[in-house]
Design a protein around this motif. Structure first.
Motif, PDB file in Angstrom:
ATOM      1  N   ARG A 119       0.808  -1.222   0.000  1.00  0.00           N
ATOM      2  CA  ARG A 119       0.000   0.000   0.000  1.00  0.00           C
ATOM      3  C   ARG A 119       0.843   1.274   0.000  1.00  0.00           C
ATOM      4  NH1 ARG A 119      -5.470  -1.098   3.629  1.00  0.00           N
ATOM      5  NH2 ARG A 119      -6.076  -3.029   2.563  1.00  0.00           N
ATOM      6  N   CYS A 120       2.028   1.192  -0.583  1.00  0.00           N
ATOM      7  CA  CYS A 120       2.857   2.386  -0.705  1.00  0.00           C
ATOM      8  C   CYS A 120       2.335   3.259  -1.841  1.00  0.00           C
ATOM      9  CB  CYS A 120       4.311   1.998  -0.999  1.00  0.00           C
ATOM     10  SG  CYS A 120       5.132   1.152   0.359  1.00  0.00           S
ATOM     11  N   THR A 121       2.398   4.557  -1.656  1.00  0.00           N
ATOM     12  CA  THR A 121       2.047   5.476  -2.733  1.00  0.00           C
ATOM     13  C   THR A 121       3.205   5.551  -3.722  1.00  0.00           C
ATOM     14  OG1 THR A 121       2.987   7.389  -1.611  1.00  0.00           O
ATOM     15  CG2 THR A 121       0.676   6.826  -1.099  1.00  0.00           C
ATOM     16  N   ASN A 122       2.947   6.147  -4.888  1.00  0.00           N
ATOM     17  CA  ASN A 122       4.032   6.324  -5.856  1.00  0.00           C
ATOM     18  C   ASN A 122       5.153   7.176  -5.283  1.00  0.00           C
ATOM     19  OD1 ASN A 122       2.599   4.799  -7.661  1.00  0.00           O
ATOM     20  ND2 ASN A 122       2.171   6.447  -9.106  1.00  0.00           N
ATOM     21  N   LYS A 123       4.807   8.166  -4.458  1.00  0.00           N
ATOM     22  CA  LYS A 123       5.824   9.020  -3.834  1.00  0.00           C
ATOM     23  C   LYS A 123       6.701   8.201  -2.889  1.00  0.00           C
ATOM     24  CE  LYS A 123       6.348  13.326  -1.204  1.00  0.00           C
ATOM     25  NZ  LYS A 123       5.627  14.481  -0.570  1.00  0.00           N
ATOM     26  N   GLU A 124       6.066   7.316  -2.114  1.00  0.00           N
ATOM     27  CA  GLU A 124       6.823   6.484  -1.176  1.00  0.00           C
ATOM     28  C   GLU A 124       7.689   5.475  -1.924  1.00  0.00           C
ATOM     29  OE1 GLU A 124       3.675   6.555   2.579  1.00  0.00           O
ATOM     30  OE2 GLU A 124       3.431   5.099   0.966  1.00  0.00           O
ATOM     31  N   ILE A 125       7.154   4.923  -3.026  1.00  0.00           N
ATOM     32  CA  ILE A 125       7.937   3.976  -3.832  1.00  0.00           C
ATOM     33  C   ILE A 125       9.137   4.685  -4.450  1.00  0.00           C
ATOM     34  CG2 ILE A 125       7.895   2.497  -5.873  1.00  0.00           C
ATOM     35  CD1 ILE A 125       4.928   1.982  -5.291  1.00  0.00           C
ATOM     36  N   ALA A 126       8.918   5.914  -4.927  1.00  0.00           N
ATOM     37  CA  ALA A 126      10.017   6.684  -5.523  1.00  0.00           C
ATOM     38  C   ALA A 126      11.128   6.917  -4.518  1.00  0.00           C
ATOM     39  CB  ALA A 126       9.469   8.011  -6.048  1.00  0.00           C
ATOM     40  N   ALA A 127      10.760   7.248  -3.286  1.00  0.00           N
ATOM     41  CA  ALA A 127      11.772   7.477  -2.257  1.00  0.00           C
ATOM     42  C   ALA A 127      12.523   6.201  -1.914  1.00  0.00           C
ATOM     43  CB  ALA A 127      11.099   8.058  -1.010  1.00  0.00           C
ATOM     44  N   ALA A 128      11.789   5.078  -1.856  1.00  0.00           N
ATOM     45  CA  ALA A 128      12.428   3.811  -1.494  1.00  0.00           C
ATOM     46  C   ALA A 128      13.388   3.324  -2.565  1.00  0.00           C
ATOM     47  CB  ALA A 128      11.356   2.757  -1.233  1.00  0.00           C
ATOM     48  N   LEU A 129      13.096   3.610  -3.840  1.00  0.00           N
ATOM     49  CA  LEU A 129      13.910   3.099  -4.949  1.00  0.00           C
ATOM     50  C   LEU A 129      14.803   4.178  -5.573  1.00  0.00           C
ATOM     51  CD1 LEU A 129      11.271   0.844  -6.794  1.00  0.00           C
ATOM     52  CD2 LEU A 129      12.914   0.198  -5.034  1.00  0.00           C
ATOM     53  N   TYR A 130      14.772   5.373  -4.969  1.00  0.00           N
ATOM     54  CA  TYR A 130      15.611   6.479  -5.452  1.00  0.00           C
ATOM     55  C   TYR A 130      15.284   6.803  -6.916  1.00  0.00           C
ATOM     56  CZ  TYR A 130      18.130   5.266  -1.216  1.00  0.00           C
ATOM     57  OH  TYR A 130      18.463   4.978   0.099  1.00  0.00           O
ATOM     58  N   LEU A 131      14.004   6.895  -7.196  1.00  0.00           N
ATOM     59  CA  LEU A 131      13.533   7.226  -8.533  1.00  0.00           C
ATOM     60  C   LEU A 131      12.586   8.427  -8.454  1.00  0.00           C
ATOM     61  CD1 LEU A 131      12.591   3.619  -9.720  1.00  0.00           C
ATOM     62  CD2 LEU A 131      14.627   4.894 -10.415  1.00  0.00           C
ATOM     63  N   SER A 132      12.295   9.033  -9.601  1.00  0.00           N
ATOM     64  CA  SER A 132      11.292  10.089  -9.633  1.00  0.00           C
ATOM     65  C   SER A 132       9.906   9.457  -9.655  1.00  0.00           C
ATOM     66  CB  SER A 132      11.476  10.970 -10.865  1.00  0.00           C
ATOM     67  OG  SER A 132      11.118  10.248 -12.041  1.00  0.00           O
ATOM     68  N   GLU A 133       8.901  10.220  -9.238  1.00  0.00           N
ATOM     69  CA  GLU A 133       7.535   9.699  -9.262  1.00  0.00           C
ATOM     70  C   GLU A 133       7.099   9.367 -10.687  1.00  0.00           C
ATOM     71  OE1 GLU A 133       4.333  11.313  -6.818  1.00  0.00           O
ATOM     72  OE2 GLU A 133       5.825  12.633  -5.881  1.00  0.00           O
ATOM     73  N   GLY A 134       7.525  10.194 -11.636  1.00  0.00           N
ATOM     74  CA  GLY A 134       7.181   9.933 -13.030  1.00  0.00           C
ATOM     75  C   GLY A 134       7.751   8.619 -13.517  1.00  0.00           C
ATOM     76  N   THR A 135       8.981   8.319 -13.116  1.00  0.00           N
ATOM     77  CA  THR A 135       9.605   7.057 -13.516  1.00  0.00           C
ATOM     78  C   THR A 135       8.890   5.879 -12.863  1.00  0.00           C
ATOM     79  OG1 THR A 135      11.739   8.144 -13.787  1.00  0.00           O
ATOM     80  CG2 THR A 135      11.762   5.746 -13.544  1.00  0.00           C
ATOM     81  N   VAL A 136       8.518   6.037 -11.603  1.00  0.00           N
ATOM     82  CA  VAL A 136       7.785   4.978 -10.904  1.00  0.00           C
ATOM     83  C   VAL A 136       6.466   4.692 -11.621  1.00  0.00           C
ATOM     84  CG1 VAL A 136       6.495   4.423  -8.802  1.00  0.00           C
ATOM     85  CG2 VAL A 136       8.823   5.331  -8.644  1.00  0.00           C
ATOM     86  N   LYS A 137       5.749   5.739 -11.985  1.00  0.00           N
ATOM     87  CA  LYS A 137       4.478   5.562 -12.686  1.00  0.00           C
ATOM     88  C   LYS A 137       4.693   4.830 -14.008  1.00  0.00           C
ATOM     89  CE  LYS A 137       0.442   8.112 -14.345  1.00  0.00           C
ATOM     90  NZ  LYS A 137      -0.182   9.460 -14.488  1.00  0.00           N
ATOM     91  N   GLN A 138       5.749   5.208 -14.720  1.00  0.00           N
ATOM     92  CA  GLN A 138       6.052   4.551 -15.993  1.00  0.00           C
ATOM     93  C   GLN A 138       6.355   3.075 -15.797  1.00  0.00           C
ATOM     94  OE1 GLN A 138       9.314   6.349 -18.116  1.00  0.00           O
ATOM     95  NE2 GLN A 138       9.555   4.599 -19.486  1.00  0.00           N
ATOM     96  N   TYR A 139       7.172   2.752 -14.792  1.00  0.00           N
ATOM     97  CA  TYR A 139       7.534   1.357 -14.536  1.00  0.00           C
ATOM     98  C   TYR A 139       6.313   0.533 -14.119  1.00  0.00           C
ATOM     99  CZ  TYR A 139      12.555   2.447 -14.710  1.00  0.00           C
ATOM    100  OH  TYR A 139      13.808   2.808 -15.112  1.00  0.00           O
ATOM    101  N   ILE A 140       5.451   1.145 -13.293  1.00  0.00           N
ATOM    102  CA  ILE A 140       4.265   0.400 -12.845  1.00  0.00           C
ATOM    103  C   ILE A 140       3.325   0.138 -14.019  1.00  0.00           C
ATOM    104  CG2 ILE A 140       2.161   0.547 -11.445  1.00  0.00           C
ATOM    105  CD1 ILE A 140       3.786   1.917  -9.282  1.00  0.00           C
TER     106      ILE A 140
END
Length: 387
Positions: A335-356
């Motif tokens: 239940r992590c948000t994209n912002k939390e996932i970005a912080a955990a993986l050292y990525l931008s939120e936009g990149t996280v959204k693209q990967y998901i």
């Protein structure tokens, strides 16, 4: 005795025809012989492997029934045989029997509509005449104030448009899932539920298909509706596959294939090929059961042609998941948000959204963002590494 037990029906009809000196006056030819079902075969196919026996008994039984009812349901045995031929891919035989049934059924709206249902399915497979004016037909039935036949026509239209991936064109009764507001005859309710599930599949409502299939399969078993049950299992496999439950989908599809091969009903899987292609194409079915090898080999080219003819998208190839994909799925499941996932993986939120989104595509998960996220979380819970 079950109403669709042809052996018992035949015994009673033969006895009645010997004793009656004139046709029965309690049945009108304008009445619904199929109780509102669009298919004779759906009503009288009771169990896998019994088709030959059931057809022979139907041919023997129906002349006696016509004699005592003044031709009520005329052409039913021919239409049942035509539907079986269609499911076996015997296109020419199906077309000839269909026209004979249509000729026999002249003047009986119920049987004519059932003939139309088969004709439309043949057309979708490229084996019949295209073009059918549902609006004009509905208007004509409304003028006759025949609600049963109107709903029968609506069920035919709903199945026709759902198979084409055009559920928005299905009649409101099925598109908005208002079947509970209609008083259907009991014998046709499983068929209506089956068609509603086909619409749900086309709408991407896979959870609803999975949730409702168990009850439908129970009803089919109780009523000896072998064909409806078989089609329901195929729908269940398609919904499970789309929802990310591949193991469950494979088991449901294997059970359906093993039943269908007994009477060579391979065209059922052609109709569902767009949803089932990754499983049909990606498994060694001969290893499951030797007969399934050549059986599925006939489904695949016909299924590809079916999808291409209707302009349905080709199934996405199954791509291997990376460690990053699995980590993304783990974080989404947590239940992590994209912002939390970005912080955990050292990525931008936009990149996280693209990967998901890429991960959704790999797993063939559709729907709105909340639905896809829930499906991904469920997929991870089922497929997470076990320590």
């Amino acid at each position: 005795m079950f109403y669709n037990d042809i052996t018992q029906m035949s015994r009673l009809h033969r006895s009645a025809s010997r004793q009656m000196s004139r046709p029965a006056v309690t049945l009108r030819n304008s009445g619904s012989w199929t109780f509102g079902s669009p298919s004779v075969l759906m009503m009288y196919y009771r169990a896998p492997g019994e088709l030959g026996k059931e057809l022979a008994e139907m041919y023997e039984c129906m002349p006696h029934y016509y004699k005592i009812t003044n031709g009520h349901g005329q052409g039913a045995e021919l239409l049942m045989d035509a539907e079986a031929a269609y499911l076996q891919g015997a296109w020419e035989k199906a077309a000839v029997l269909l026209e004979r049934a249509r000729a026999d059924a002249a003047g009986q709206e119920n049987m004519t509509l059932c003939c139309d249902f088969l004709a439309l399915r043949l057309a979708l497979c490229g084996k019949g005449k295209e073009g059918y004016d549902f609006a004009a037909k509905r208007a004509a039935l409304l003028q006759k104030h025949d609600g049963v036949q109107v709903h029968l026509l609506e069920s035919i239209a709903a199945y026709f448009y759902a198979l084409q991936g055009r559920p928005e064109q299905a009649p409101e009764l099925f598109r908005e899932h208002k079947l509970g507001e209609v008083s259907f005859f009991g014998p046709c309710r499983p068929m209506m539920s089956l068609i509603e599930q086909q619409v749900w599949l086309a709408q991407g409502e896979y959870v609803k298909v999975i949730a409702h299939s168990e009850g439908l399969l129970r009803r089919c078993e109780a009523m000896h509706y072998g064909l409806v049950g078989l089609q329901a299992r195929i729908q269940l496999a398609a919904a499970q596959l789309r929802f990310g439950q591949r193991a469950e989908a494979r088991a449901a599809l294997a059970a359906a294939l093993l039943d269908a091969v007994q009477d060579d009903f391979w065209v059922l899987f052609v109709e569902q090929y767009p949803a089932l292609a990754p499983l049909l194409e990606g498994e060694d079915w001969a290893a499951c059961e030797p007969r399934l090898g050549p059986f599925v080999a006939r489904i695949l080219p016909a299924g590809r042609a079916f999808a291409a003819r209707l302009g349905l998208p080709a199934p996405a190839p199954e791509l291997p998941l990376t460690d990053r994909d699995r980590e993304l799925a783990r974080l989404v499941a947590g239940r992590c948000t994209n912002k939390e996932i970005a912080a955990a993986l050292y990525l931008s939120e936009g990149t996280v959204k693209q990967y998901i989104n890429q991960l959704y595509a790999k797993l063939d998960m559709g729907g709105d963002p909340r639905t896809r996220r829930a499906r991904l979380a469920e997929w991870y819970q089922k497929n997470a590494p076990r320590n």
